[in-house]
Design a protein around this motif. Structure first.
Motif, PDB file in Angstrom:
ATOM      1  N   ALA A  49       0.826  -1.201   0.000  1.00 34.56           N
ATOM      2  CA  ALA A  49       0.000   0.000   0.000  1.00 34.56           C
ATOM      3  C   ALA A  49       0.864   1.256   0.000  1.00 34.56           C
ATOM      4  O   ALA A  49       0.589   2.238  -0.700  1.00 34.56           O
ATOM      5  CB  ALA A  49      -0.938  -0.011   1.207  1.00 34.56           C
ATOM      6  N   VAL A  50       1.939   1.250   0.785  1.00 40.20           N
ATOM      7  CA  VAL A  50       2.823   2.414   0.851  1.00 40.20           C
ATOM      8  C   VAL A  50       3.539   2.613  -0.489  1.00 40.20           C
ATOM      9  O   VAL A  50       3.661   3.742  -0.991  1.00 40.20           O
ATOM     10  CB  VAL A  50       3.839   2.247   2.006  1.00 40.20           C
ATOM     11  N   ALA A  51       4.022   1.508  -1.069  1.00 43.91           N
ATOM     12  CA  ALA A  51       4.719   1.613  -2.354  1.00 43.91           C
ATOM     13  C   ALA A  51       3.783   2.152  -3.436  1.00 43.91           C
ATOM     14  O   ALA A  51       4.153   3.038  -4.225  1.00 43.91           O
ATOM     15  CB  ALA A  51       5.270   0.247  -2.754  1.00 43.91           C
ATOM     16  N   GLU A  52       2.562   1.629  -3.475  1.00 41.86           N
ATOM     17  CA  GLU A  52       1.603   2.080  -4.487  1.00 41.86           C
ATOM     18  C   GLU A  52       1.233   3.540  -4.290  1.00 41.86           C
ATOM     19  O   GLU A  52       1.063   4.294  -5.251  1.00 41.86           O
ATOM     20  CB  GLU A  52       0.355   1.196  -4.431  1.00 41.86           C
ATOM     21  N   ALA A  53       1.159   3.988  -3.014  1.00 43.73           N
ATOM     22  CA  ALA A  53       0.860   5.389  -2.734  1.00 43.73           C
ATOM     23  C   ALA A  53       1.991   6.297  -3.210  1.00 43.73           C
ATOM     24  O   ALA A  53       1.745   7.388  -3.737  1.00 43.73           O
ATOM     25  CB  ALA A  53       0.616   5.576  -1.233  1.00 43.73           C
ATOM     26  N   HIS A  54       3.243   5.863  -3.042  1.00 42.13           N
ATOM     27  CA  HIS A  54       4.367   6.641  -3.569  1.00 42.13           C
ATOM     28  C   HIS A  54       4.314   6.705  -5.097  1.00 42.13           C
ATOM     29  O   HIS A  54       4.595   7.757  -5.689  1.00 42.13           O
ATOM     30  CB  HIS A  54       5.699   6.024  -3.128  1.00 42.13           C
ATOM     31  N   LEU A  55       3.945   5.594  -5.723  1.00 40.44           N
ATOM     32  CA  LEU A  55       3.844   5.584  -7.179  1.00 40.44           C
ATOM     33  C   LEU A  55       2.761   6.553  -7.639  1.00 40.44           C
ATOM     34  O   LEU A  55       2.965   7.341  -8.578  1.00 40.44           O
ATOM     35  CB  LEU A  55       3.534   4.166  -7.665  1.00 40.44           C
ATOM     36  N   ALA A  56       1.618   6.529  -6.943  1.00 40.51           N
ATOM     37  CA  ALA A  56       0.526   7.429  -7.311  1.00 40.51           C
ATOM     38  C   ALA A  56       0.907   8.884  -7.086  1.00 40.51           C
ATOM     39  O   ALA A  56       0.423   9.777  -7.791  1.00 40.51           O
ATOM     40  CB  ALA A  56      -0.727   7.088  -6.506  1.00 40.51           C
ATOM     41  N   ARG A  69       3.635  -5.445  -9.749  1.00 41.00           N
ATOM     42  CA  ARG A  69       3.054  -4.407 -10.615  1.00 41.00           C
ATOM     43  C   ARG A  69       3.664  -3.045 -10.307  1.00 41.00           C
ATOM     44  O   ARG A  69       4.066  -2.304 -11.217  1.00 41.00           O
ATOM     45  CB  ARG A  69       1.533  -4.344 -10.426  1.00 41.00           C
ATOM     46  N   VAL A  70       3.781  -2.693  -9.004  1.00 42.08           N
ATOM     47  CA  VAL A  70       4.325  -1.388  -8.633  1.00 42.08           C
ATOM     48  C   VAL A  70       5.782  -1.274  -9.079  1.00 42.08           C
ATOM     49  O   VAL A  70       6.203  -0.263  -9.648  1.00 42.08           O
ATOM     50  CB  VAL A  70       4.198  -1.170  -7.112  1.00 42.08           C
ATOM     51  N   ARG A  71       6.566  -2.332  -8.813  1.00 36.95           N
ATOM     52  CA  ARG A  71       7.973  -2.269  -9.227  1.00 36.95           C
ATOM     53  C   ARG A  71       8.097  -2.199 -10.739  1.00 36.95           C
ATOM     54  O   ARG A  71       8.927  -1.461 -11.286  1.00 36.95           O
ATOM     55  CB  ARG A  71       8.744  -3.472  -8.694  1.00 36.95           C
TER      56      ARG A  71
END
Length: 1008
Positions: A924-931, A963-965
């Protein structure tokens, strides 16, 4: 960088930028920083760091994880550094890293420099000051436990001991032997093998005129060295012993100045009395106030509180006293206050609140059974607060809490709550206590009080020479000779109680003189009266006269006791009780403990906790079974009163007692297993779900499963340990325990528990269809059960959150409607059985499902419910998770300034030791940084999450991490592999998030 950064290693790791604390991440990241600090300005290879961080057993992907930790430290230490700018503090080199900082910015370096300077200083007074300055840098013990730095920690620990020893030696050399005597005594008691410190203690005692005690210190050291090491004292110590025997000890190098005065009474207290009067006036007109009067025994704390009472006028004054010896029952301090307040006419309806029933005086009885309800604790707190405000409303109120340092933990918690409600009242709370810096519970309580408006702390100093002369003149009616005043100030530090006692029996230091004075009074009594006093000293608190026997009326002839309410007496001063107790021979002491416990077990008068204490002190009289029975009963009683800390202490003692025979007695093993399971329940509440403390107890419970008798019912143990294994990401253990549950019983709650555990394991390991099948079977089992079978189990057994976990599974499988229906069912079940954990879980899982679905609105609302319930019911895990979800919703809602707060809140979830769900949080944290457009941080975080997934086997959101990476790095292979894995898991919620090029197959979501 333009900022002053300082580092603290001497205690819990501390980083300050411009004197403001800096959050540097979780335990491993903090350990990495400590490694770099201990070897500052040196190149450290990545291989060495990996090996050191994981104590020679690094997981796969450790190098990647190390890079993520380094990136996190750089963001914390150098927040203004550009994305691609070279680090100024944490520098990267080929194959490793270097922390480049000024040595003086590290407290351990400054400490070493100060100690070296003190050792080289010829002037003892200057050396003492330098040693004291160095020791002041220490903030606690060194928490780092990595094998690679044990030599460094051992070096610092030894340097600290040497500094303490050096400070005392310098003080003695400067003639300040009286001032340093207490510290020397403590140091030698803690380190009996250090002969140089023992030499200084002997020297200080001799120069204080106490030759006999100096010789006794030598004899004690000789016995200790012979017993522990088989050696005799060294030549220097033996030579000093000969000098003491022959009165040939050289004089000090300089005349001894008068010791700093640390104590007092009402003489010389004009400023303190005036301040207290002003606070009382402010409390009556401007809102509640709290004043803590802190000082050593006899300093005059209670006298200052009495001065407030004498100046209160029409304002009522209520006292609560903590017994300074013995063992106080839970909430004992507040029981006295509440009993006094409810009788006042101002109490009104507030005094009739049923939540106050637990404070009523009652004999020890079979405790009520049932579950633990954390909400009841806060209802009780609020009832006490309402009662205090009601009584204070007409003319104000003064609450005197005397000897707060002896209060039980639950009384301190209630005080912390009450202080936060005083601002709108007319109450002045005066708390007296001894110095509390070494007591964590008191430190926490005083820290909370200090945050309230209108808080003051008074630390009365000792009387100076002029005040001591006034005190002596007031006591004797004649002017005090200057030499007598000087001796009293030097020998007592200006403590008014000790001064008064020394006027009656002038020889000896305060503790011996007080003992002598009390002995004289005790020995003057006839045998029946002494018998009553001996029993009263064993009780350690006030006692009903009927329990003292037919001769209790004889106590009226001695001034050692005073009334303590209708039909009860207590020692006038705790020192009297301590001396009377110390005078008892051990066999007589044990017999009196047993006699008192037997009498009170039959007729009441003592709480279960006190009965357990007294039976425990009856060692050697065959009362072990009584001790164990009342210890367990005391734990149940404390839990019923919501005194969880007290309950844990009793259970700890019971577990230790049973462990002595568990290996050879199946019955004892079964009894200990029940105790250990009860400990896990309380630790879930107090330490946190999945915490290391819980894990340690569970490890013992698992060992006991192997030695209990074949007829023992271990189903509850399997059930409890299975869910705790899930919290620790020990999926194989949880699966094995679930299978054993199903084999043990295929019906009712037990069968539902087995299916539930298998469903949880299926979710975490990414076997979603299998998880759905098991959880649906558990739901079917529960549907036919009487809800009463599930009630009264708060914190005692796993909460059977089958609907909650099925909601997560259905959410991931692409069925949001079914997920919401399950959350609603979980919430309804929690209400039906009145389960506070169930309510909090329903809110937490609703937020969790929203996290999976990227539903910011639903996540924000559920997080708020989770935090509110957790705070209200004192369940810290739910508050911490709610904090994280709130920050996540803020970031995903467009507030990129909350990214750092989100990461810090996420780390906080796992500090107690929880291992499961970490990959979910990281995803969740990684995806939030991506967003938010920070692709670099997103890639590092996703890599960290994948490393954790490999380490613990938590595969459920591996597709999301890939997916995020993949998106952050533009890696098509990551995207293809993530889409393939999502399809294999049946995670239809995730598949539409992948770009079309990642997958050509789009399975249809599974509706319900």
């Amino acid at each position: 960088m333009g900022h002053a950064v300082r580092f603290g290693l001497l205690g819990p790791l501390l980083v300050l930028r411009d004197d403001e604390p800096v959050a540097v991440g979780g335990p491993k990241q903090r350990a990495l920083l400590a490694l770099l600090l201990l070897r500052h300005n040196r190149f450290l290879s990545a291989d060495w760091l990996v090996d050191a961080l994981w104590d020679g057993h690094p997981p796969s992907g450790a190098r990647v994880t190390l890079r993520s930790y380094v990136a996190g430290l750089r963001r914390a230490l150098e927040p203004g550094r550009g994305p691609r700018a070279a680090g100024e503090l944490l520098r990267g080199h080929a194959g490793g890293y270097e922390l480049s900082v000024p040595p003086a910015s590290i407290d351990a370096v400054r400490f070493t420099e100060l100690v070296d300077g003190a050792a080289a200083t010829p002037d003892p007074a200057s050396a003492e000051r330098r040693y004291a300055e160095a020791l002041a840098l220490w903030r606690g013990d060194l928490p780092l436990e990595l094998a690679a730095v044990r030599p460094d920690l051992a070096r610092l620990t030894e340097a600290r001991l040497a500094a303490e020893e050096g400070r005392c030696a310098s003080a003695v050399a400067a003639g300040r032997h009286l001032a340093v005597l207490p510290d020397l005594r403590r140091f030698v008691a803690a380190h009996p093998e250090r002969e140089a410190a023992r030499e200084r203690l002997m020297l200080a005692l001799y120069r204080a005129g106490r030759q006999t005690e100096a010789l006794a210190v030598f004899d004690e050291g000789r016995r200790a060295l012979a017993a522990d090491y088989g050696v005799e004292p060294g030549e220097r110590l033996r030579e000093l012993h000969r000098q003491v025997l022959g009165h040939a000890v050289p004089p000090p190098a300089a005349p001894a100045p008068a010791a700093p005065a640390p104590a007092a009474r009402l003489v010389g207290r004009e400023a303190e009395v005036g301040l207290l009067a002003g606070m009382l006036d402010a409390a009556r007109h401007d809102g509640g106030r709290v004043v803590a009067v802190v000082g050593e025994a006899g300093i005059g704390k209670t006298s200052l509180a009495t001065a407030v009472e004498e100046s209160a006028g029409d304002t009522p004054v209520v006292w609560g006293r903590c017994p300074d010896v013995g063992q106080a029952p839970p909430f004992w301090l507040w029981a006295q206050v509440v009993r006094a307040l409810v009788t006042r006419p101002e109490a009104g309806r507030a005094g009739a609140d049923t939540a106050l029933a637990g404070f009523a005086a009652e004999p020890a009885a079979e405790p009520a059974t049932g579950g633990l309800d954390p909400a009841a604790r806060f209802r009780t707190y609020e009832a006490v607060s309402a009662l205090v405000r009601a009584v204070a409303e007409p003319a104000g109120l003064v609450l005197v809490l005397d000897d707060l340092h002896a209060a039980d933990p639950d009384s301190l918690l209630l005080l912390r709550y009450l202080a936060s409600t005083l601002h709108g009242s007319r109450v002045l709370v005066v708390a007296t206590l001894r110095p509390y810096e070494r007591d964590p519970a008191l430190v926490a309580a005083l820290a909370d009080l200090a945050r309230q408006p209108g808080f003051r702390q008074l630390r009365p100093a000792g009387l100076d020479a002029e005040a001591v002369a006034d005190l002596v003149r007031g006591r004797t009616g004649a002017p005090a000779p200057a030499e007598l005043v000087r001796r009293l100030v030097t020998r007592t530090g200006g403590n008014p109680f000790f001064i008064t006692e020394l006027l009656a029996a002038p020889e000896g230091e305060p503790p011996p003189s007080v003992r002598d004075a009390v002995r004289l009074r005790l020995h003057a009594l006839d045998e029946p009266t002494r018998e009553c006093l001996d029993l009263l000293s064993v009780a350690g608190r006030e006692l009903d006269l009927r329990l003292l026997g037919p001769h209790a009326t004889r106590l009226a002839v001695t001034d050692l006791v005073t009334g303590a309410g209708p039909g009860a007496v207590r020692f006038r001063h705790p020192l009297f009780a301590e001396v009377a107790y110390a005078e008892l021979a051990p066999p007589r002491r044990a017999a009196l403990h047993a006699r008192l416990a037997d009498a009170c077990a039959r007729s009441g008068g003592l709480s279960p906790a006190e009965l357990a204490h007294h039976y425990g002190q009856a060692a050697g009289l065959g009362r072990d079974e009584d001790h164990l029975r009342w210890t367990l009963r005391a734990a149940e009683d404390a839990a019923r009163r919501l005194a969880y800390e007290d309950a844990m202490a009793h259970l700890d003692r019971a577990a230790a007692r049973l462990a002595l025979t568990s290996a050879t007695s199946p019955a004892a093993a079964e009894a200990e297993l029940a105790v250990q399971l009860r400990r896990t329940a309380l630790l879930q509440i107090t330490a946190g779900i999945g915490s290391d403390a819980v894990d340690r107890v569970c490890a013992r419970a698992r060992d006991l499963l192997a030695v209990v008798g074949p007829d023992a019912d271990v189903r509850t143990a399997l059930w409890t340990l299975g869910e705790l294994a899930c919290n620790r990401a020990e999926h194989a253990i949880a699966e094995d325990l679930a299978t054993r549950l199903l084999e043990a019983d295929d019906s009712g709650v037990i069968a539902a528990a087995g299916r539930y555990l298998l469903g949880v394991v299926g979710y975490f390991t990414g076997r979603l269809a299998e998880a759905d099948e098991h959880l649906s079977a558990a739901v079917d089992r529960l549907r036919d059960l009487d809800p009463r079978l599930l009630s009264g189990q708060t914190g005692r057994t796993p909460a059977l959150a089958v609907h909650d976990f099925r909601a997560l599974v259905r959410s991931l499988r692409g069925d949001p409607v079914g997920a919401r229906a399950d959350i609603a069912a979980a919430r309804a079940l929690a209400e039906r059985v009145d389960d506070p954990y169930g309510r909090a879980n329903a809110a937490l899982f609703a937020a969790w499902a929203a996290l999976q679905e990227h539903d910011v609105v639903a996540g924000r609302a559920a997080a708020a419910r989770c935090r509110e319930i957790g705070a209200r019911q004192n369940m810290p895990h739910f508050v911490t998770v709610g904090d994280f979800l709130t920050e996540w919703a803020a970031v995903r809602g467009g507030d990129a300034t909350r990214l750092a707060a989100m990461r810090e809140a996420g780390e906080a979830i796992y500090r107690p030791g929880l291992r499961s769900t970490r990959t979910i949080t990281i995803a969740a944290v990684a995806e939030a940084h991506l967003a938010a457009g920070d692709a670099g941080a997103a890639a590092v975080l996703a890599e960290e999450g994948l490393a954790v997934a490999d380490e613990v086997g938590e595969r459920v959101l591996v597709p999301e991490l890939l997916r995020v990476r993949g998106l952050a790095l533009g890696d098509a292979e990551d995207l293809r592999e993530g889409a393939r894995l999502a399809a294999a898991q049946g995670a239809h919620l995730l598949l539409p998030r992948f770009p079309p090029s990642a997958s050509t197959t789009r399975p249809t979501p599974q509706g319900r």
